[in-house]
Design an enzyme around this catalytic site. Sequence first.
Site, PDB file in Angstrom:
ATOM      1  N   CYS A 139       0.814  -1.215   0.000  1.00 27.17           N
ATOM      2  CA  CYS A 139       0.000   0.000   0.000  1.00 27.17           C
ATOM      3  C   CYS A 139       0.849   1.267   0.000  1.00 27.17           C
ATOM      4  O   CYS A 139       0.532   2.230  -0.703  1.00 27.17           O
ATOM      5  CB  CYS A 139      -0.974  -0.008   1.171  1.00 27.17           C
ATOM      6  SG  CYS A 139      -0.213  -0.290   2.781  1.00 27.17           S
ATOM      7  N   HIS A 258      -2.031   0.757   7.364  1.00 29.96           N
ATOM      8  CA  HIS A 258      -2.438   0.845   5.961  1.00 29.96           C
ATOM      9  C   HIS A 258      -2.213   2.257   5.452  1.00 29.96           C
ATOM     10  O   HIS A 258      -2.315   3.230   6.207  1.00 29.96           O
ATOM     11  CB  HIS A 258      -3.914   0.472   5.832  1.00 29.96           C
ATOM     12  CG  HIS A 258      -4.429   0.434   4.432  1.00 29.96           C
ATOM     13  ND1 HIS A 258      -3.793  -0.250   3.416  1.00 29.96           N
ATOM     14  CD2 HIS A 258      -5.536   1.019   3.858  1.00 29.96           C
ATOM     15  CE1 HIS A 258      -4.472  -0.115   2.299  1.00 29.96           C
ATOM     16  NE2 HIS A 258      -5.530   0.659   2.538  1.00 29.96           N
ATOM     17  N   ASP A 274      -7.427   4.118  -2.698  1.00 29.76           N
ATOM     18  CA  ASP A 274      -7.176   3.112  -1.668  1.00 29.76           C
ATOM     19  C   ASP A 274      -6.721   1.842  -2.372  1.00 29.76           C
ATOM     20  O   ASP A 274      -7.463   1.285  -3.188  1.00 29.76           O
ATOM     21  CB  ASP A 274      -8.451   2.834  -0.861  1.00 29.76           C
ATOM     22  CG  ASP A 274      -8.201   1.931   0.340  1.00 29.76           C
ATOM     23  OD1 ASP A 274      -7.363   1.008   0.243  1.00 29.76           O
ATOM     24  OD2 ASP A 274      -8.844   2.140   1.386  1.00 29.76           O
TER      25      ASP A 274
END
Length: 322
Positions: A139, A258, A274
């Site tokens: 991420c 995250h 995202d």
Amino acid sequence: MDSIHGHYHIQLSNYSAGENLQSATLTEGVIGAHRVKVETALSHSNRQKKLSATIKHNQSSRSMLDRKLTSDGKANQRSSFTFSMIMYRMIHFVLSTRVPAVRESVANYGGNINFKFAQTKGAFLHQIIKHSDTASGVCEALCAHWIWSHAQGQSLFDQLYVGGRKGKFQIDTLYSIKQLQIDGCKADVDQDEVTLDWFKKKGISERMIERHCLLRPVDVTGTTESEGPDQLLNAILDTHGIGYGYKKIYLSGQMSAHAIAAYVNEKSGVTFFDPNFGEFHFSDKEKFRKWFTNSFWENSMYHYPLGVGQRFSVLTFDSKEV
């Protein structure tokens, strides 16, 4: 088969009629047994050949990379198998079950889906699960590459996929994403610093504002466990009087962390990325705020303190291209 039968038939001529009948029965059984063994062996051999051919066909026709090596001759990163890869695959599966709910909610709040992407499933997961440092997710690296691509007026997905459509990966971009994550996971390094160094080489810099007569980077931290996402949203949507800005958002909790990203523009709205759900756009900040607060925060399961629902950090970046 014929030669075996002929061999036993010749031997029978040396016996009397009575013996021949008994031997013939015995021989027929032996011949049958040999026939079964030979047929089984041939069948097994044929199955192996067909399986081998199928594997080769799939490998050649369904290769997920546009070529074997990067432009500078590097191969797609892999590492030895670890049992943590199984655990991460299970976690990815759980998160992937939230994809439909998150995406379906976007239109309900006046937003649009620019690109459907999820590192938690499909071909991209298959690529990152191959290395122990990327198996848990990439991420941070994805958000960095997304910001850089967007700042150039391009799409990360045009750079990641051949023709900008899911299918074959462009190995140069895939390798770059994985390598940035791997570099940030090395011992004795700070992942944030690794990303900042990478940004500087790409012409992306931290936004600086004056505080106490000194220029300092805009780094807003806070909590979400009891307050909810209000403080987080204020930090994301604040453009500090400039009217626009790139945001790299870090969420953390008891057991996980995250990264997500956004481009906020007072005139054109919010483009939100995202790595678990894709890229979305809202034409104004208020629509984005309502969606994030009333739908996304729970549908993504990010509100759980056990996951990433305790703390946040929001960094603002500028680009020479903007």
